[in-house]
Design a protein around this motif. Structure first.
Motif, short mmCIF file in Angstrom:
data_model
loop_
_atom_site.label_atom_id
_atom_site.label_comp_id
_atom_site.label_asym_id
_atom_site.label_seq_id
_atom_site.Cartn_x
_atom_site.Cartn_y
_atom_site.Cartn_z
N GLU A 308 0.85 -1.16 0.01
CA GLU A 308 0.14 0.02 0.06
C GLU A 308 0.89 1.17 -0.06
O GLU A 308 0.58 2.17 -0.74
N ARG A 309 1.95 1.28 0.97
CA ARG A 309 2.70 2.62 0.90
C ARG A 309 3.50 2.79 -0.27
O ARG A 309 3.60 3.88 -0.77
N ILE A 310 3.87 1.76 -0.85
CA ILE A 310 4.59 1.88 -2.32
C ILE A 310 3.43 2.36 -3.39
O ILE A 310 3.98 3.24 -4.14
N THR A 311 2.17 1.76 -3.37
CA THR A 311 1.33 2.18 -4.34
C THR A 311 1.03 3.68 -4.10
O THR A 311 0.64 4.57 -4.99
N ASN A 312 0.78 4.15 -2.75
CA ASN A 312 0.49 5.39 -2.44
C ASN A 312 1.52 6.35 -3.21
O ASN A 312 1.16 7.19 -3.73
N LEU A 313 2.81 5.86 -3.27
CA LEU A 313 4.00 6.91 -3.77
C LEU A 313 3.84 6.83 -4.98
O LEU A 313 3.89 7.84 -5.72
N LYS A 314 3.43 5.76 -5.80
CA LYS A 314 3.40 5.39 -7.32
C LYS A 314 2.34 6.34 -7.81
O LYS A 314 2.29 6.89 -8.93
N TYR A 315 1.13 6.40 -7.36
CA TYR A 315 0.03 6.94 -7.81
C TYR A 315 -0.57 8.08 -7.00
O TYR A 315 -1.76 8.54 -7.30
N GLU A 316 0.26 8.68 -6.00
CA GLU A 316 -0.29 9.61 -5.15
C GLU A 316 -1.68 9.41 -4.55
O GLU A 316 -2.49 10.08 -4.62
N ILE A 317 -1.70 8.23 -3.92
CA ILE A 317 -3.05 8.02 -3.31
C ILE A 317 -2.77 8.16 -1.61
O ILE A 317 -1.82 7.86 -0.94
N ARG A 318 -3.97 8.97 -1.09
CA ARG A 318 -3.62 9.46 0.22
C ARG A 318 -4.63 8.90 1.10
O ARG A 318 -4.76 9.29 2.25
N ASP A 319 -5.40 8.03 0.73
CA ASP A 319 -6.19 7.37 1.69
C ASP A 319 -6.51 5.71 1.47
O ASP A 319 -6.86 5.26 0.32
N LEU A 320 -5.75 5.20 2.36
CA LEU A 320 -5.85 3.54 2.32
C LEU A 320 -7.17 3.00 2.24
O LEU A 320 -7.16 1.74 1.43
N ARG A 321 -8.24 3.56 2.70
CA ARG A 321 -9.69 3.05 2.23
C ARG A 321 -10.05 2.89 1.07
O ARG A 321 -10.70 1.89 0.58
N LEU A 322 -9.51 3.46 0.10
CA LEU A 322 -9.81 3.56 -1.33
C LEU A 322 -9.51 2.08 -1.70
O LEU A 322 -10.29 1.52 -2.83
N PHE A 323 -8.45 1.44 -1.25
CA PHE A 323 -8.12 0.26 -1.82
C PHE A 323 -9.13 -0.92 -1.51
O PHE A 323 -9.00 -1.91 -2.50
N SER A 324 -9.79 -0.69 -0.62
CA SER A 324 -10.68 -1.86 -0.46
C SER A 324 -12.29 -1.38 -0.46
O SER A 324 -13.18 -2.38 -0.10
N GLU A 325 -12.60 -0.41 -1.11
CA GLU A 325 -13.92 0.03 -1.07
C GLU A 325 -14.53 -0.15 -2.61
O GLU A 325 -15.64 -0.20 -2.74
N ASN A 326 -13.74 -0.56 -3.34
CA ASN A 326 -14.29 -1.18 -4.69
C ASN A 326 -15.40 0.16 -5.50
O ASN A 326 -16.28 -0.19 -6.17
N ASP A 327 -14.68 1.23 -5.06
CA ASP A 327 -15.69 2.40 -5.68
C ASP A 327 -15.06 2.36 -7.36
O ASP A 327 -13.72 2.55 -7.51
N VAL A 328 -15.94 2.24 -8.13
CA VAL A 328 -15.52 1.97 -9.72
C VAL A 328 -14.71 3.30 -10.24
O VAL A 328 -13.74 3.09 -11.01
N ARG A 329 -15.17 4.52 -9.70
CA ARG A 329 -14.41 5.56 -10.09
C ARG A 329 -13.06 5.69 -9.72
O ARG A 329 -12.28 6.09 -10.47
N PHE A 330 -12.71 4.95 -8.73
CA PHE A 330 -11.28 4.83 -8.35
C PHE A 330 -10.49 3.81 -9.29
O PHE A 330 -9.60 4.07 -9.90
N LEU A 331 -11.21 2.65 -9.16
CA LEU A 331 -10.64 1.45 -9.91
C LEU A 331 -10.39 1.91 -11.52
O LEU A 331 -9.36 1.39 -12.04
N LYS A 332 -11.39 2.56 -11.97
CA LYS A 332 -11.39 2.79 -13.51
C LYS A 332 -10.07 3.47 -13.98
O LYS A 332 -9.73 3.43 -15.23
N GLN A 333 -9.65 4.42 -12.82
CA GLN A 333 -8.35 5.09 -13.16
C GLN A 333 -7.34 4.22 -13.64
O GLN A 333 -6.17 4.80 -14.18
N PHE A 334 -7.26 2.97 -13.30
CA PHE A 334 -6.01 2.04 -13.56
C PHE A 334 -6.40 1.27 -14.64
O PHE A 334 -5.45 0.35 -14.94
N GLU A 335 -7.28 1.36 -15.40
CA GLU A 335 -7.63 0.62 -16.66
C GLU A 335 -6.49 0.56 -17.75
O GLU A 335 -6.11 -0.52 -18.22
#
Ligand code: PHE
Length: 338
Positions: A308-335
């Motif tokens: 998670e920490r490394i992913t935060n750095l790579k993609y500038e993600i600032r909230d860990l909860r995004l990883f497990s909430e399955n919000d399509v708007r978040f997930l779609k960005q990695f298409e």
């Protein structure tokens, strides 16, 4: 009479079948013509009855032929209406995208694979031995409290719990094999923490273990330095700080220069310019012995990093909860990422 039924039931599937029908009934040597020839030979009385039947029959045949001829002629048009415009682009198949944590795990694994590391996994439900005792945590060691453990079952001397780190896989690996070991072990780990932007009750780690004759701290530093450059680019700085883990001696934590602000200071690195990405150290001889490995012959290093920490750095993600909430708007960005 014999033909009437045949005509009624006739329903050609193709223009060819319709043509056979025409050749049978309607041409100069066809059935209709034959019947009319026969008709000439019967008596006047019979002619009256038969004439009507014969004419009706002839009309029925012609009607049948006409209907299907038209249907086949306009066949293309009719089916086009039913199927729709075939030249229009189809509806796209909606496929999912890889999860950012999977993307980063894959990247980490690839880098270490090139260095000759194999990939191993272990169970998420662990016993006390593999998660703590074999890793040199004595029974009342305060470090057991450092990692807030989810216990599943208390049993004499060997509680069952959700693993708090992937270091348990190191133990399994060393117990079940012979050195040299050179493996990375990705997996999910659990800690009893309140969920917030910065902490979660589960996250992911990649464990690394290299045990052989003559492995030194120099190997550890160079391996991890190479890893950081591969993952974050050549201009990324690293620094090692002395630390403590029961299962490594000496132990260190490794920081990298913040990849987001490039050291200028941002809230991800808490305005220090540095972000801790992993813990590491030389495998404690006690751990080697606990796993049945001769610590006078072999040495090794180990490390454990949070994906998670490394992913935060790579993609500038600032909230860990995004990883497990399955919000399509978040997930779609990695298409677009592979
Ligand atoms: N297991 C440690 C943790 O969870 C990380 C670590 C792994 C440290 C291997 C040293 C060696 O924080």
């Amino acid at each position: 009479q014999q033909y009437t039924e045949e005509i009624e039931q006739f329903a050609p599937q193709s223009p060819e079948e319709l043509e056979t029908f025409r050749l049978k009934f309607m041409v100069a040597k066809g059935v209709i013509r034959d019947l009319f020839e026969e008709f000439k030979t019967v008596s006047a009385d019979q002619k009256r009855v038969l004439g009507k039947t014969l004419n009706e029959f002839k009309q029925a045949v012609e009607q049948k032929y006409k209907t299907f001829q038209e249907q086949f002629a306009s066949g293309a048009k009719v089916s086009k209406k039913e199927i729709g415009d075939l030249t229009l682009p189809g509806d796209g198949v909606v496929i999912g995208s890889r999860h950012p944590l999977s993307l980063v795990r894959k990247e980490i694994v690839e880098i270490f694979k090139k260095l000759g590391f194999t990939v191993a996994e272990g169970p998420e439900i662990e016993d006390d031995w593999h998660n703590f005792t074999a890793l040199n945590f004595p029974p009342e060691h305060p470090a057991r409290d450092m990692q807030d453990t989810f216990f599943i079952k208390k049993q004499a001397g060997n509680d069952i719990a959700l693993r708090t780190h992937t270091s348990s896989v190191q133990v399994r690996m060393m117990e079940n094999g012979k050195p040299p070991f050179r493996s990375i072990m990705p997996g999910r780990v659990y800690r009893n923490e309140a969920i917030s932007a910065r902490a979660h009750c589960f996250f992911h780690q990649v464990e690394g273990l290299y045990v052989d004759e003559g492995v030194s701290f120099m190997d550890l530093k160079q391996t991890l330095y190479h890893f950081v450059q591969e993952l974050f680019g050549d201009d990324t700085q690293v620094r090692f700080r002395p630390s403590y883990f029961p299962f490594t001696e000496p132990s260190a934590e490794m920081d990298i220069s913040c990849t987001i602000c490039k050291g200028k200071g941002c809230n991800l690195c808490k305005y220090t310019g540095w972000v801790e990405i992993l813990g590491c150290g030389m495998v404690d001889p006690n751990v080697l012995e606990n796993c049945g490995i001769d610590s006078t012959k072999y040495t090794g290093f180990a490390f454990g990093m949070g994906i998670e920490r490394i992913t935060n750095l790579k993609y500038e993600i600032r909230d860990l909860r995004l990883f497990s909430e399955n919000d399509v708007r978040f997930l779609k960005q990695f298409e677009t990422e592979l």
